[in-house]
Design a protein around this motif. Structure first.
Motif, mmCIF file in Angstrom:
data_model
loop_
_atom_site.group_PDB
_atom_site.id
_atom_site.type_symbol
_atom_site.label_atom_id
_atom_site.label_comp_id
_atom_site.label_asym_id
_atom_site.label_seq_id
_atom_site.Cartn_x
_atom_site.Cartn_y
_atom_site.Cartn_z
ATOM 1 N N MET A 1 0.841 -1.166 0.000
ATOM 2 C CA MET A 1 0.000 0.000 0.000
ATOM 3 C C MET A 1 0.896 1.242 0.000
ATOM 4 O O MET A 1 1.841 1.336 0.770
ATOM 5 C CB MET A 1 -0.882 -0.016 1.256
ATOM 6 N N LYS A 2 0.565 2.169 -0.868
ATOM 7 C CA LYS A 2 1.338 3.405 -0.967
ATOM 8 C C LYS A 2 0.577 4.540 -0.294
ATOM 9 O O LYS A 2 -0.594 4.771 -0.583
ATOM 10 C CB LYS A 2 1.598 3.755 -2.422
ATOM 11 N N LEU A 3 1.261 5.235 0.592
ATOM 12 C CA LEU A 3 0.660 6.381 1.265
ATOM 13 C C LEU A 3 0.883 7.622 0.415
ATOM 14 O O LEU A 3 1.979 7.853 -0.086
ATOM 15 C CB LEU A 3 1.291 6.574 2.647
ATOM 16 N N ILE A 4 -0.166 8.422 0.264
ATOM 17 C CA ILE A 4 -0.063 9.603 -0.597
ATOM 18 C C ILE A 4 -0.303 10.911 0.144
ATOM 19 O O ILE A 4 -0.047 11.980 -0.387
ATOM 20 C CB ILE A 4 -1.024 9.503 -1.797
ATOM 21 N N LYS A 5 -0.828 10.826 1.374
ATOM 22 C CA LYS A 5 -1.110 12.043 2.133
ATOM 23 C C LYS A 5 -1.101 11.740 3.619
ATOM 24 O O LYS A 5 -1.062 10.581 4.032
ATOM 25 C CB LYS A 5 -2.459 12.636 1.730
ATOM 26 N N ARG A 6 -1.145 12.778 4.394
ATOM 27 C CA ARG A 6 -1.194 12.647 5.856
ATOM 28 C C ARG A 6 -2.624 12.338 6.274
ATOM 29 O O ARG A 6 -3.577 12.895 5.704
ATOM 30 C CB ARG A 6 -0.737 13.954 6.484
ATOM 31 N N ALA A 7 -2.774 11.461 7.283
ATOM 32 C CA ALA A 7 -4.108 11.111 7.752
ATOM 33 C C ALA A 7 -4.092 10.870 9.258
ATOM 34 O O ALA A 7 -3.059 10.510 9.833
ATOM 35 C CB ALA A 7 -4.609 9.863 7.033
ATOM 36 N N VAL A 8 -5.258 11.061 9.864
ATOM 37 C CA VAL A 8 -5.412 10.915 11.308
ATOM 38 C C VAL A 8 -6.578 9.988 11.599
ATOM 39 O O VAL A 8 -7.599 10.012 10.912
ATOM 40 C CB VAL A 8 -5.692 12.290 11.970
ATOM 41 N N ALA A 9 -6.432 9.189 12.659
ATOM 42 C CA ALA A 9 -7.529 8.355 13.155
ATOM 43 C C ALA A 9 -7.417 8.292 14.675
ATOM 44 O O ALA A 9 -6.315 8.308 15.223
ATOM 45 C CB ALA A 9 -7.468 6.951 12.560
ATOM 46 N N GLY A 10 -8.544 8.213 15.341
ATOM 47 C CA GLY A 10 -8.555 8.098 16.790
ATOM 48 C C GLY A 10 -8.725 9.433 17.486
ATOM 49 O O GLY A 10 -8.806 10.482 16.856
ATOM 50 N N THR A 11 -8.789 9.339 18.821
ATOM 51 C CA THR A 11 -8.990 10.527 19.641
ATOM 52 C C THR A 11 -7.971 10.547 20.773
ATOM 53 O O THR A 11 -7.185 9.614 20.926
ATOM 54 C CB THR A 11 -10.402 10.530 20.264
ATOM 55 N N LEU A 12 -8.038 11.580 21.561
ATOM 56 C CA LEU A 12 -7.172 11.690 22.731
ATOM 57 C C LEU A 12 -7.943 11.361 24.013
ATOM 58 O O LEU A 12 -7.511 11.700 25.105
ATOM 59 C CB LEU A 12 -6.565 13.095 22.809
ATOM 60 N N GLU A 13 -9.066 10.682 23.848
ATOM 61 C CA GLU A 13 -9.868 10.254 24.995
ATOM 62 C C GLU A 13 -9.194 9.099 25.716
ATOM 63 O O GLU A 13 -8.371 8.382 25.140
ATOM 64 C CB GLU A 13 -11.264 9.816 24.530
ATOM 65 N N PRO A 23 3.331 9.863 4.612
ATOM 66 C CA PRO A 23 4.318 9.183 3.774
ATOM 67 C C PRO A 23 5.730 9.688 4.032
ATOM 68 O O PRO A 23 5.922 10.843 4.432
ATOM 69 C CB PRO A 23 3.873 9.511 2.352
ATOM 70 N N ARG A 24 6.699 8.821 3.816
ATOM 71 C CA ARG A 24 8.125 9.164 3.890
ATOM 72 C C ARG A 24 8.764 8.804 2.565
ATOM 73 O O ARG A 24 8.303 7.902 1.879
ATOM 74 C CB ARG A 24 8.821 8.322 4.961
ATOM 75 N N GLU A 25 9.860 9.448 2.259
ATOM 76 C CA GLU A 25 10.590 9.089 1.046
ATOM 77 C C GLU A 25 11.491 7.893 1.300
ATOM 78 O O GLU A 25 11.691 7.067 0.418
ATOM 79 C CB GLU A 25 11.378 10.284 0.534
ATOM 80 N N GLU A 26 12.045 7.817 2.511
ATOM 81 C CA GLU A 26 12.927 6.695 2.850
ATOM 82 C C GLU A 26 12.096 5.441 3.105
ATOM 83 O O GLU A 26 10.995 5.505 3.615
ATOM 84 C CB GLU A 26 13.747 7.016 4.111
ATOM 85 N N ALA A 27 12.672 4.300 2.777
ATOM 86 C CA ALA A 27 11.986 3.018 2.943
ATOM 87 C C ALA A 27 12.135 2.514 4.378
ATOM 88 O O ALA A 27 12.971 1.679 4.671
ATOM 89 C CB ALA A 27 12.527 1.988 1.959
ATOM 90 N N CYS A 28 11.325 3.066 5.265
ATOM 91 C CA CYS A 28 11.298 2.574 6.636
ATOM 92 C C CYS A 28 10.035 3.076 7.318
ATOM 93 O O CYS A 28 9.374 3.980 6.840
ATOM 94 C CB CYS A 28 12.545 3.008 7.412
ATOM 95 N N GLU A 59 5.559 0.406 3.534
ATOM 96 C CA GLU A 59 7.006 0.356 3.757
ATOM 97 C C GLU A 59 7.588 1.723 4.109
ATOM 98 O O GLU A 59 8.648 1.800 4.709
ATOM 99 C CB GLU A 59 7.703 -0.185 2.509
ATOM 100 N N ASN A 60 6.928 2.786 3.706
ATOM 101 C CA ASN A 60 7.454 4.144 3.891
ATOM 102 C C ASN A 60 6.430 4.962 4.681
ATOM 103 O O ASN A 60 5.507 5.510 4.099
ATOM 104 C CB ASN A 60 7.683 4.834 2.555
ATOM 105 N N ALA A 61 6.610 5.054 5.993
ATOM 106 C CA ALA A 61 5.636 5.787 6.789
ATOM 107 C C ALA A 61 6.272 6.390 8.028
ATOM 108 O O ALA A 61 7.191 5.818 8.611
ATOM 109 C CB ALA A 61 4.501 4.871 7.212
#
Length: 103
Positions: A1-13, A23-28, A59-61
């Protein structure tokens, strides 16, 4: 799976975890964890995040997780949700990845 943008899930409850994936450019997979129970459960929280992303083929996140005492199943759910949002996938979820933990 390739990440293309920043995303959020969950709360601070209480008993939840907020997961931000980008996404990151480096493979890690880089995990930044903030948790009041990090000394006791930090290694397990990181393991669940990493295993969930690897099962999805990510792989890149960069992951920023703010934990408030979430259980493993909640951590997985938040990581899955954030990853699908970050990849731009809508409605074509790979439920087989999720079922592997129920076996």
């Amino acid at each position: 799976m390739k990440l293309i943008k920043r995303a959020v899930a969950g709360t601070l409850e209480s008993s939840d975890i907020q997961v931000i994936i980008e996404p990151r450019e480096e493979a890690c997979i880089e995990i930044e964890l903030k948790s009041s129970v990090e000394k006791q459960f930090g290694r397990q929280i990181r393991r669940v995040i990493r295993e969930t992303l690897e099962a999805l083929g990510v792989e890149n996140a960069r992951v920023i997780a703010t934990d408030r005492g979430a259980l493993d199943c909640t951590i997985r759910a938040r990581v899955l949700c954030a990853a699908y949002r970050a990849s731009g996938i809508k409605g074509k979820y790979d439920w087989e990845v999720i079922d592997k933990w129920n076996a």
